[in-house]
Design an enzyme around this catalytic site. Structure first.
Site, PDB file in Angstrom:
ATOM      1  N   CYS A  84     -11.843  13.266  17.145  1.00 57.63           N
ATOM      2  CA  CYS A  84     -12.209  12.422  18.291  1.00 57.63           C
ATOM      3  C   CYS A  84     -13.365  12.983  19.120  1.00 57.63           C
ATOM      4  O   CYS A  84     -14.521  12.841  18.762  1.00 57.63           O
ATOM      5  CB  CYS A  84     -10.980  12.165  19.161  1.00 57.63           C
ATOM      6  SG  CYS A  84     -11.203  10.713  20.229  1.00 57.63           S
ATOM      7  N   LYS A 120      -8.230  20.703  16.988  1.00 52.60           N
ATOM      8  CA  LYS A 120      -9.339  20.075  17.702  1.00 52.60           C
ATOM      9  C   LYS A 120     -10.110  21.117  18.510  1.00 52.60           C
ATOM     10  O   LYS A 120      -9.515  22.009  19.120  1.00 52.60           O
ATOM     11  CB  LYS A 120      -8.799  18.980  18.620  1.00 52.60           C
ATOM     12  CG  LYS A 120      -9.830  18.114  19.309  1.00 52.60           C
ATOM     13  CD  LYS A 120      -9.122  16.973  20.048  1.00 52.60           C
ATOM     14  CE  LYS A 120     -10.088  16.024  20.727  1.00 52.60           C
ATOM     15  NZ  LYS A 120      -9.360  14.882  21.357  1.00 52.60           N
ATOM     16  N   GLU A 177      -5.440   9.994  15.460  1.00 58.35           N
ATOM     17  CA  GLU A 177      -5.124  11.200  16.218  1.00 58.35           C
ATOM     18  C   GLU A 177      -3.705  11.121  16.795  1.00 58.35           C
ATOM     19  O   GLU A 177      -3.325  10.112  17.400  1.00 58.35           O
ATOM     20  CB  GLU A 177      -6.155  11.351  17.335  1.00 58.35           C
ATOM     21  CG  GLU A 177      -6.022  12.594  18.185  1.00 58.35           C
ATOM     22  CD  GLU A 177      -7.103  12.677  19.255  1.00 58.35           C
ATOM     23  OE1 GLU A 177      -7.240  13.737  19.884  1.00 58.35           O
ATOM     24  OE2 GLU A 177      -7.819  11.669  19.457  1.00 58.35           O
TER      25      GLU A 177
END
Length: 630
Positions: free
Chosen positions: A171, A117, A48
């Site tokens: 994540c 995200k 990330e």
């Protein structure tokens, strides 16, 4: 899938991040893309925000960092324009004055798509909402990056050949109660990519590992996870570069060393197995799938990526520490099945044939365990050894010793005279050792068992195992039949380990007897012994090694693999076995498995032990007159 066999080679990478130094980070990314290309990797995943570093903090608020990141991406594109590997790179991307934490996919010098995200953490050590917005804030399905308009969606799926469909969660997306990968897999995604920056605290690593493995299993997909490591700020946190590759509930490869700073792990994901599981276990596919943004990509490769290792004994736990525990669990399941049958019928006696071989030994041990648990006298177990034309002194002696040591009621009934009379009645010569000669003995034994059970009001306990049922290596209405088949869920390659597990908990005398049985060759003992009185008929000389048959059985039924793939995998699993033997045994397996369904269609009740089972009432429903096996 004939060319690839459904395999897709992936990589997960961590390298020492230089916080804010996008040019240096870009060089590291390029270096690893080149390495992946040389290793014939088809997909490589970086961590990330790897272009900038995850811990840039308020630097993310500066437009200059975003522009520098885009410039670095452009440099990566130019330097990798001849590389076929698909790369997932983490970086900040701006749209309409909003900053998104994104995964950018590139291939052969082009941006394939961008995934923002969705879940932005803002608790404890995480303050991402200070700089980034959620994917729900995007204004369109496209974004301009490096001068080109490219797809932009959290529901982006990169669809290739052979059921390869790549989707992304970043994540925190994995850590929420309903990860995006769940609905993305419902939309067809077979490989989930997760670029992460997950710091390490005590016990978090194992928890994260469990999340990845379980999510890959729940989605029935491959899962490629890459977390940032060395170089990220240690002001308050430590990042260890935890990279993982999971495949449908199994860990394929993982960085386990906390001190690793620069490493790329690779693994092969079996996409065909994922698809076969979805066809089989389809209860979660009825829900509505999300609207996705699909991009077609090329996933063909000049090199077929096959696994380096294939477990030759899929029914047997490879971890010796877990083997005893697993065997004890299986013995318990077998005995509980019999206990329930005895409770339900009110019967307190069983009749079982004992040959001195592994299968009947295991069935007798299960009976003893069940009777002990029910607090029934073992004398209610009537064990009968029935020597015939091929019974050796060795097995006859072991059978008698075993029955005595287990303190059950035991009898010896010689079947030779009855079989000779039966052959005479049929007009069959005594010295013609054909299938009639063999089956006469098997059916005589079965008749004795059922008639004796009638006399004592008991149940006939079957001793045949799952491998024999799969191959039809049993006599129809002979050893094929019983009132309850305690071994029917156990494959041949596992039987010996179950006997050994019981032996480990036994006194020395019983243990020695069980280990002698453990070492015997597999034989029905239906043909006369040799001149020295030893077993002459060996099953594996007739139909091939059970090691191979069980391997084929597992992967054919559990994973739905076809003949070509079974052959390829067997060559990897059994490097010391000749290709000719593998091919011949595979042909035998296909022929016998197809033609012997009529025996399985009427086989008696028996407890299911593992994910592979043959019951016509549950797991395997096939026509008995099947003309072709796929």
């Amino acid at each position: 899938m004939n060319k690839t066999y459904g395999y897709y080679k992936v990589a997960s990478c961590t390298f020492p991040i230089s916080i804010g130094n996008v040019d240096k980070n870009a060089k590291e990314i390029i270096r690893h893309i080149k390495e992946a290309e040389n290793k014939h990797v088809q997909l490589i995943v970086f961590s990330e925000l790897c272009v900038t570093g995850y811990t840039c903090a308020d630097m993310f608020s500066h437009e200059a960092l975003s522009k520098a990141s885009e410039k670095a991406l452009n440099d990566i594109l130019q330097k990798t324009e001849h590389d076929k590997v698909l790369a997932c790179i983490g970086m900040p991307v701006e749209q309409a004055g909003k900053l998104f934490n994104c995964a950018v996919y590139i291939k052969e010098g082009n941006i394939v798509g961008v995934v923002p995200k969705t879940y932005i953490p803002n608790y404890a050590e995480f303050y991402e909402k200070r700089w980034f917005v959620s994917s729900s804030c995007r204004t369109s399905d496209s974004i301009t990056l490096c001068g080109k308009e490219v797809p932009f969606s959290e529901n982006l799926i990169l669809r290739g050949d052979d059921h390869i469909a790549i989707a992304t969660e970043i994540c925190e997306d994995l850590w929420v109660d309903s990860p995006p990968s769940g609905i993305l897999s419902r939309a067809g995604a077979t490989i989930i990519v997760n670029p992460s920056a997950s710091n390490d605290v005590i016990a978090k690593r194992e928890y994260r590992r469990n999340l990845v493995v379980m999510q890959s299993g729940r989605c029935r997909a491959g899962y490629v996870y890459s977390s940032s490591g060395a170089g990220e700020s240690s002001t308050d946190l430590v990042f260890s570069g935890h990279c993982m590759i999971a495949d449908n509930g199994h860990m394929v490869n993982e960085i386990t060393d906390l001190m690793v700073e620069d490493e790329m792990i690779t693994g092969v994901i079996d996409v065909e197995r994922c698809i076969n599981d979805r066809r089989k276990y389809n209860s979660d596919l009825w829900g509505k799938a999300p609207e996705v943004l699909e991009v077609k990509i090329s996933t063909t490769s000049d090199t077929v990526s096959l696994p380096d290792y294939v477990n030759p004994y899929p029914f047997v736990p490879s971890d010796e520490r877990k083997l005893k525990q697993r065997c004890d669990e299986i013995l318990t399941l077998q005995s509980k099945g019999l206990m329930q049958r005895l409770r339900a019928t009110g019967i307190k006696s069983v009749t079982i044939g004992i040959s001195g071989g592994l299968d009947s030994t295991l069935a007798l041990l299960v009976c003893c365990k069940a009777f002990d648990s029910l607090k029934l006298d073992r004398k209610g177990i009537i064990a009968i050894t029935m020597p015939g034309f091929g019974t050796s002194d060795k097995t006859k002696g072991l059978a008698t010793t075993l029955m005595k040591e287990l303190d059950v009621t035991y009898k010896t009934i010689d079947i030779k005279k009855a079989c000779i009379q039966h052959l005479k009645d049929l007009g069959h010569p005594e010295d013609v050792y054909d299938i009639t000669y063999e089956n006469t003995q098997a059916r005589e034994r079965t008749q004795i068992l059922f008639d004796h059970a009638n006399m004592t009001g008991g149940l006939v306990i079957g001793t045949g195992d799952m491998s024999e049922a799969a191959l039809g290596w049993c006599t129809y209405n002979g050893d094929h039949m019983s009132n309850y088949a305690v071994n029917i869920g156990v494959p041949k390659t596992l039987v010996k380990y179950l006997v050994r597990a019981y032996a480990m908990d036994s006194d020395d005398k019983l243990k020695n007897t069980l280990m002698d049985i453990f070492d015997l060759p597999i034989s029905p003992e239906l043909l006369p012994t040799d001149s020295d009185g030893n077993i002459a008929q060996k099953t594996e000389e007739s139909i091939g090694k059970y090691d191979l048959h069980d391997f084929f059985l597992y992967h054919y039924l559990r994973n739905g693999f076809g003949k070509d793939k079974l052959y390829i995998l067997a060559k990897i699993a059994f490097p010391k076995v000749s290709e000719e033997e593998i091919s011949t045994t595979l042909d035998t397996f296909y022929k016998r498995f197809r033609t012997q369904q009529f025996k399985r269609s009427c086989m008696p009740d028996g407890v299911k032990i593992g994910s592979v089972a043959l019951s016509p009432r549950g797991d395997l429903r096939l026509p008995s007159d099947l003309s072709e096996l796929y």
